[in-house]
Enzyme design. Sequence first.
Site, mmCIF file in Angstrom:
data_model
loop_
_atom_site.group_PDB
_atom_site.id
_atom_site.type_symbol
_atom_site.label_atom_id
_atom_site.label_comp_id
_atom_site.label_asym_id
_atom_site.label_seq_id
_atom_site.Cartn_x
_atom_site.Cartn_y
_atom_site.Cartn_z
ATOM 1 N N THR A 13 0.828 -1.211 0.000
ATOM 2 C CA THR A 13 0.000 0.000 0.000
ATOM 3 C C THR A 13 0.862 1.260 0.000
ATOM 4 O OG1 THR A 13 -1.617 -1.237 1.257
ATOM 5 C CG2 THR A 13 -1.875 1.145 1.262
ATOM 6 N N LYS A 45 8.584 -8.973 -3.754
ATOM 7 C CA LYS A 45 8.640 -10.438 -3.932
ATOM 8 C C LYS A 45 7.483 -10.960 -4.790
ATOM 9 C CE LYS A 45 6.710 -11.919 0.508
ATOM 10 N NZ LYS A 45 6.555 -10.919 1.494
ATOM 11 N N GLU A 129 9.769 10.352 8.628
ATOM 12 C CA GLU A 129 8.530 11.134 8.814
ATOM 13 C C GLU A 129 7.284 10.252 8.672
ATOM 14 O OE1 GLU A 129 7.885 14.899 9.239
ATOM 15 O OE2 GLU A 129 6.221 13.650 9.883
ATOM 16 N N GLU A 190 -6.165 -4.863 10.520
ATOM 17 C CA GLU A 190 -5.646 -6.122 9.966
ATOM 18 C C GLU A 190 -6.555 -7.269 10.431
ATOM 19 O OE1 GLU A 190 -2.715 -6.376 8.242
ATOM 20 O OE2 GLU A 190 -2.378 -4.226 8.373
ATOM 21 N N LYS A 205 4.543 4.926 18.014
ATOM 22 C CA LYS A 205 4.571 6.303 17.505
ATOM 23 C C LYS A 205 4.865 7.291 18.644
ATOM 24 C CE LYS A 205 1.319 4.994 13.880
ATOM 25 N NZ LYS A 205 -0.101 4.842 13.558
ATOM 26 N N GLY A 302 -2.864 4.975 4.829
ATOM 27 C CA GLY A 302 -3.326 4.997 3.438
ATOM 28 C C GLY A 302 -2.167 5.230 2.487
#
Length: 423
Positions: A13, A45, A129, A190, A205, A302
């Site tokens: 993604t 892959k 970042e 997920e 984070k 995203g």
Amino acid sequence: MKKVGIGILGLGTVGGGAYQILTQNHQNILRKENLDLRVIKVLEKAPDIAIKKGVPKDKIAASIDEITSNPDIDIVVEVIGGIEPAKSFIEKCLTSGKHVVTANKELISKHWSELEQIAQKHNKGLYFEASCLGGVPIIRSIIEGMQANNIIELAGIFNGTTNYILTKMSEEDMSYADALAEAQKLGYAEADPTSDVEGYDAMYKLNILSTLAFRKQIPLESIYREGITQITKTDIQSGKELGYTIKLLAIARMYNNSLEVRVHPTFVPDKHPLANVRDSFNAAYLVGNYVGEIMLYGRGAGDLPTGSAIVSDIIYCAHQDNPRYLKFDSKLNDIKLVTDFKSKYYMVLNCADKSGVLAQTAAVLGNNQVSIDSVIQKGKHKEFARVVFLTHKTSELSMKKAIKELKELKVVDSIESVIRVLD
Ligand code: HSE
């Protein structure tokens, strides 16, 4: 005009988003930044995935060596995720003389210092970042926008999946299970949602951002972490009635040379700007001693939002004559990490509905230095009265001790909820 060759490790993604921006916006970047950014090779892959995303067959590498040995590649983008093989690949790239841009929060949180040393040894840059809050330029804001300040507080909604789940539970009266299923259907969560719903993703984070904000290496194990799996619709409804919105907050606060760092579900007063961050959006709320409050808001995940942060790092890296390394002042490392942090609490007890019960429960709180702000008896749970306590700011350890003693009282059937309240 400077020519910059790029290698991309992983075309999932985020890799796909970065590739799309680099190809689609090539001319604009050339015009605005005077940089000719060209993707030289992509390591993927599953080559079919790369071809579907528009990568020509001759640009698909079969091994990491094809990337590290290619003299036309200056910057390698790592978007494989997880620890291995991402870590070995990054090390190999740095030692082969490539700068690295990564979106890998778990890796940076756990191994930044080790990777930064390798980068410095080889005079190469390591930029990340995209590892925190997707497209929101939070790292640049902290290290290049707030340098004049001492940061006092960093708080935020750092995980979009849990924010989406809590928003659905709050606004559409969905159960946790239904909201999670919808988040999975939309591709936010997920198949195994543990990292998001148990707060690990937000903790990584917070670890990176608080290390940058306070210039203190913060061990991951010193961060208090609690997820959202125990939150019920009743908690959310009760919170609403009291003027609170529930959020999974990441909080780092500095006071009297002490620092507290924690991730947990939190009742946020409706008037606080973080209360209005809905759906899968992320936000970071910062307080600097000179600038006061700052808030950044945007998409934390995203392909294109995270790709935007990756390409921004590539441009930043390409403009540097020398890589940027952060300084950690050893004097600042006198800052103490506090585990017994202070917070206001919301607590619901299911108690016998008879005389003397309130006095007994209040005595336990009082004996443990927990000061009550308000108390309401509201509704029933089976034959028990639901008693809702709001406390003044109190120490975590005092509260834990009080909870243990409350559980032992004969008149208390159960402790329905304990939720911290943002002050
Ligand atoms: N899984 C994360 C979230 C996005 O839901 O916010 C990647 O960090």
